[in-house]
Design a protein around this motif. Structure first.
Motif, PDB file in Angstrom:
ATOM      1  N   MET A  76      15.261  11.202   1.133  1.00  0.00           N
ATOM      2  CA  MET A  76      14.747   9.888   1.037  1.00  0.00           C
ATOM      3  C   MET A  76      13.884  10.059  -0.421  1.00  0.00           C
ATOM      4  O   MET A  76      13.050  10.948  -0.587  1.00  0.00           O
ATOM      5  N   GLN A  77      14.022   9.009  -1.284  1.00  0.00           N
ATOM      6  CA  GLN A  77      13.028   8.674  -2.345  1.00  0.00           C
ATOM      7  C   GLN A  77      12.119   7.750  -1.959  1.00  0.00           C
ATOM      8  O   GLN A  77      12.328   6.901  -1.414  1.00  0.00           O
ATOM      9  N   SER A  78      10.952   8.062  -2.422  1.00  0.00           N
ATOM     10  CA  SER A  78       9.778   7.073  -2.039  1.00  0.00           C
ATOM     11  C   SER A  78       9.300   6.615  -3.238  1.00  0.00           C
ATOM     12  O   SER A  78       8.874   7.048  -4.136  1.00  0.00           O
ATOM     13  N   VAL A  79       8.658   5.270  -3.147  1.00  0.00           N
ATOM     14  CA  VAL A  79       7.882   4.540  -3.792  1.00  0.00           C
ATOM     15  C   VAL A  79       6.671   4.189  -3.342  1.00  0.00           C
ATOM     16  O   VAL A  79       6.887   2.956  -2.422  1.00  0.00           O
ATOM     17  N   ASN A  80       5.547   4.130  -3.649  1.00  0.00           N
ATOM     18  CA  ASN A  80       4.332   3.927  -3.311  1.00  0.00           C
ATOM     19  C   ASN A  80       3.761   2.705  -4.214  1.00  0.00           C
ATOM     20  O   ASN A  80       3.444   3.021  -5.102  1.00  0.00           O
ATOM     21  N   CYS A  81       3.788   1.384  -3.638  1.00  0.00           N
ATOM     22  CA  CYS A  81       3.600   0.233  -4.761  1.00  0.00           C
ATOM     23  C   CYS A  81       1.970   0.239  -4.726  1.00  0.00           C
ATOM     24  O   CYS A  81       1.150   0.424  -3.932  1.00  0.00           O
ATOM     25  N   SER A  82       1.611  -0.350  -5.995  1.00  0.00           N
ATOM     26  CA  SER A  82       0.250  -0.807  -6.347  1.00  0.00           C
ATOM     27  C   SER A  82       0.462  -1.797  -7.300  1.00  0.00           C
ATOM     28  O   SER A  82       1.529  -2.151  -7.760  1.00  0.00           O
ATOM     29  N   VAL A  83      -0.732  -2.153  -7.684  1.00  0.00           N
ATOM     30  CA  VAL A  83      -0.662  -3.337  -8.750  1.00  0.00           C
ATOM     31  C   VAL A  83      -0.531  -2.684 -10.296  1.00  0.00           C
ATOM     32  O   VAL A  83      -0.046  -3.322 -11.109  1.00  0.00           O
ATOM     33  N   ASP A  84      -0.407  -1.296 -10.073  1.00  0.00           N
ATOM     34  CA  ASP A  84      -0.024  -0.632 -11.540  1.00  0.00           C
ATOM     35  C   ASP A  84       1.395  -0.310 -11.715  1.00  0.00           C
ATOM     36  O   ASP A  84       2.005   0.222 -12.317  1.00  0.00           O
ATOM     37  N   LEU A  85       2.320  -0.492 -10.350  1.00  0.00           N
ATOM     38  CA  LEU A  85       3.702  -0.169 -10.471  1.00  0.00           C
ATOM     39  C   LEU A  85       4.233  -1.020 -11.443  1.00  0.00           C
ATOM     40  O   LEU A  85       4.271  -2.264 -11.556  1.00  0.00           O
ATOM     41  N   ASP A  86       5.237  -0.400 -12.425  1.00  0.00           N
ATOM     42  CA  ASP A  86       6.050  -1.000 -13.415  1.00  0.00           C
ATOM     43  C   ASP A  86       7.475  -0.477 -13.239  1.00  0.00           C
ATOM     44  O   ASP A  86       8.037   0.168 -12.303  1.00  0.00           O
ATOM     45  N   ALA A  87       8.237  -1.308 -14.110  1.00  0.00           N
ATOM     46  CA  ALA A  87       9.781  -0.922 -13.928  1.00  0.00           C
ATOM     47  C   ALA A  87       9.835   0.691 -14.352  1.00  0.00           C
ATOM     48  O   ALA A  87      10.900   1.235 -13.806  1.00  0.00           O
ATOM     49  N   GLU A  88       9.208   1.303 -15.233  1.00  0.00           N
ATOM     50  CA  GLU A  88       9.433   2.840 -15.324  1.00  0.00           C
ATOM     51  C   GLU A  88       9.324   3.710 -14.126  1.00  0.00           C
ATOM     52  O   GLU A  88       9.894   4.311 -13.839  1.00  0.00           O
ATOM     53  N   ALA A  89       8.313   3.065 -13.145  1.00  0.00           N
ATOM     54  CA  ALA A  89       7.954   3.852 -12.233  1.00  0.00           C
ATOM     55  C   ALA A  89       9.021   3.780 -11.148  1.00  0.00           C
ATOM     56  O   ALA A  89       9.266   4.694 -10.293  1.00  0.00           O
ATOM     57  N   LEU A  90       9.733   2.574 -11.121  1.00  0.00           N
ATOM     58  CA  LEU A  90      10.740   2.433 -10.286  1.00  0.00           C
ATOM     59  C   LEU A  90      12.101   3.016 -10.743  1.00  0.00           C
ATOM     60  O   LEU A  90      13.033   3.641  -9.996  1.00  0.00           O
ATOM     61  N   HIS A 120      20.968   8.067  -1.474  1.00  0.00           N
ATOM     62  CA  HIS A 120      19.781   8.433  -0.616  1.00  0.00           C
ATOM     63  C   HIS A 120      19.251   7.197  -0.117  1.00  0.00           C
ATOM     64  O   HIS A 120      19.466   6.053  -0.400  1.00  0.00           O
ATOM     65  N   ILE A 121      18.275   7.407   0.806  1.00  0.00           N
ATOM     66  CA  ILE A 121      17.458   6.269   1.244  1.00  0.00           C
ATOM     67  C   ILE A 121      16.321   6.082   0.248  1.00  0.00           C
ATOM     68  O   ILE A 121      15.694   7.055  -0.093  1.00  0.00           O
ATOM     69  N   LEU A 122      16.077   4.976  -0.071  1.00  0.00           N
ATOM     70  CA  LEU A 122      14.908   4.313  -0.953  1.00  0.00           C
ATOM     71  C   LEU A 122      14.028   3.869   0.113  1.00  0.00           C
ATOM     72  O   LEU A 122      14.154   2.730   0.608  1.00  0.00           O
ATOM     73  N   TYR A 123      12.858   4.377   0.168  1.00  0.00           N
ATOM     74  CA  TYR A 123      11.679   4.078   0.767  1.00  0.00           C
ATOM     75  C   TYR A 123      10.718   3.311   0.106  1.00  0.00           C
ATOM     76  O   TYR A 123      10.070   3.828  -0.792  1.00  0.00           O
ATOM     77  N   ILE A 124      10.159   1.967   0.171  1.00  0.00           N
ATOM     78  CA  ILE A 124       9.312   1.306  -0.731  1.00  0.00           C
ATOM     79  C   ILE A 124       8.061   0.959   0.181  1.00  0.00           C
ATOM     80  O   ILE A 124       8.186   0.098   0.857  1.00  0.00           O
ATOM     81  N   ASP A 125       7.155   1.742  -0.040  1.00  0.00           N
ATOM     82  CA  ASP A 125       5.911   1.534   0.859  1.00  0.00           C
ATOM     83  C   ASP A 125       4.994   0.468   0.464  1.00  0.00           C
ATOM     84  O   ASP A 125       4.783   0.515  -0.833  1.00  0.00           O
ATOM     85  N   GLU A 126       4.411  -0.366   1.314  1.00  0.00           N
ATOM     86  CA  GLU A 126       3.361  -1.348   0.799  1.00  0.00           C
ATOM     87  C   GLU A 126       4.129  -2.271  -0.292  1.00  0.00           C
ATOM     88  O   GLU A 126       3.276  -2.309  -1.350  1.00  0.00           O
ATOM     89  N   ILE A 127       5.241  -2.686  -0.039  1.00  0.00           N
ATOM     90  CA  ILE A 127       5.863  -3.507  -1.161  1.00  0.00           C
ATOM     91  C   ILE A 127       5.175  -4.676  -1.615  1.00  0.00           C
ATOM     92  O   ILE A 127       5.107  -5.347  -2.707  1.00  0.00           O
ATOM     93  N   ASN A 128       4.429  -5.366  -0.818  1.00  0.00           N
ATOM     94  CA  ASN A 128       3.479  -6.380  -1.033  1.00  0.00           C
ATOM     95  C   ASN A 128       2.373  -6.108  -1.744  1.00  0.00           C
ATOM     96  O   ASN A 128       1.364  -7.034  -2.084  1.00  0.00           O
ATOM     97  N   MET A 129       2.088  -4.857  -2.056  1.00  0.00           N
ATOM     98  CA  MET A 129       1.040  -4.522  -2.961  1.00  0.00           C
ATOM     99  C   MET A 129       1.427  -4.700  -4.587  1.00  0.00           C
ATOM    100  O   MET A 129       0.409  -4.628  -5.418  1.00  0.00           O
TER     101      MET A 129
END
Length: 287
Positions: A76-90, A120-129
């Motif tokens: 599992m690959q995880s992405v923790n979203c925030s207002v600072d998330l950008d294309a590079e982080a993804l 893999h599984i892509l897990y995007i946490d708090e996607i509405n952040m």
């Protein structure tokens, strides 16, 4: 177990992963609050549907995703979203590396590209952040095309057949925003409620087996009060979260319950009136 899920599980268990990938396979342990919820989510995943988990903080959304990873033995690959998330982080970024004495530019795959390529599984946490303008880059990945063009390299990436997407949101929280309809419509959505009392007690006992029954009783009684106050709008949902209750119980093995609850639950709340309310509720159960 549903026949479709068994077929998918069998095919993925036969896959060979690197030692590095095995470290990304999560532990299970999710307890489903309703009889069919977990199996229904597994069916959606097996049909390659992007899944959206909606529920209050601490209801077990991340644990659910981890349990799917464990069931399918799938990294599992995880992405923790925030207002600072950008294309590079993804997607990843370019960097300069040295090869054979020469400096060359190399692209380092981010979690989205890695999950697509390796199945893999892509897990995007708090996607509405995340900022709304950040996420449209994922649209073609989340619909029937299951592909995207990497804007940094021009590479067209088609997702591995085992690639899955699970996203989670905490609705109505400070700092969140409504999901763009074009994005939301690409998901199959499931509401993840808190556990019923008997289920919660089992989770607490399994998580903290060394806790005395009387201490578990106190935490359970307090949990009922916290849930009622949260439902009435007098407490934030996270005050009644399973995560916070486990933290409080773990501390209560080594200190008085009232102090354990204060550190694990009350002090996490920003509003002083809410903190005082939690401490008052605790005092009614701690003699």
């Amino acid at each position: 177990m549903n026949q479709l899920i068994e077929q998918i599980q069998a095919s993925r268990l036969n896959r060979t992963y690197s030692e590095e990938e095995h470290l990304l396979i999560q532990e299970g342990g999710y307890v489903s609050p309703t009889r069919n919820l977990f199996d229904d989510i597994l069916i959606a995943i097996s049909l390659k549907k992007p899944v959206l988990l909606k529920g209050p903080s601490g209801s077990g959304k991340t644990r659910l995703a981890q349990s799917i990873s464990a069931l399918f033995q799938q990294p599992m690959q995880s992405v923790n979203c925030s207002v600072d998330l950008d294309a590079e982080a993804l997607l990843g970024f370019k960097t300069i590396v040295t090869k054979e004495g020469q400096s060359v530019i190399e692209f380092i795959d981010g979690p989205v590209v890695t999950a697509m390529k390796r199945g893999h599984i892509l897990y995007i946490d708090e996607i509405n952040m995340a900022k709304p303008e950040t996420l449209p880059i994922l649209h073609s990945l989340l619909d029937h095309r299951r592909m995207l063009t990497n804007p940094f390299t021009g590479e067209v990436i088609v997702a591995h057949e085992d690639f899955s997407v699970i996203s989670a949101i905490n609705e109505g929280y400070i700092g969140t925003s409504p999901m763009n309809e074009a994005l939301k419509n690409r998901f199959v959505s499931f509401s993840i409620p808190y556990l019923e009392a008997a289920q919660l007690r089992k989770v607490l006992e399994d998580a903290v087996p060394e806790a005395e029954a009387s201490v578990v009783d106190t935490i359970m009684n307090l949990s009922g009060d916290l849930s009622k106050q949260a439902a009435n709008g007098l407490l934030a949902d996270e005050a009644a979260s399973v995560r916070s209750l486990i933290d409080a119980l773990q501390l209560a093995v080594h200190m008085p319950v009232n102090r354990a609850v204060m550190y694990a639950i009350a002090e996490l709340l920003e509003d002083k009136m809410e903190r005082d309310l939690v401490n008052e509720l605790t005092a009614t159960w701690v003699k």
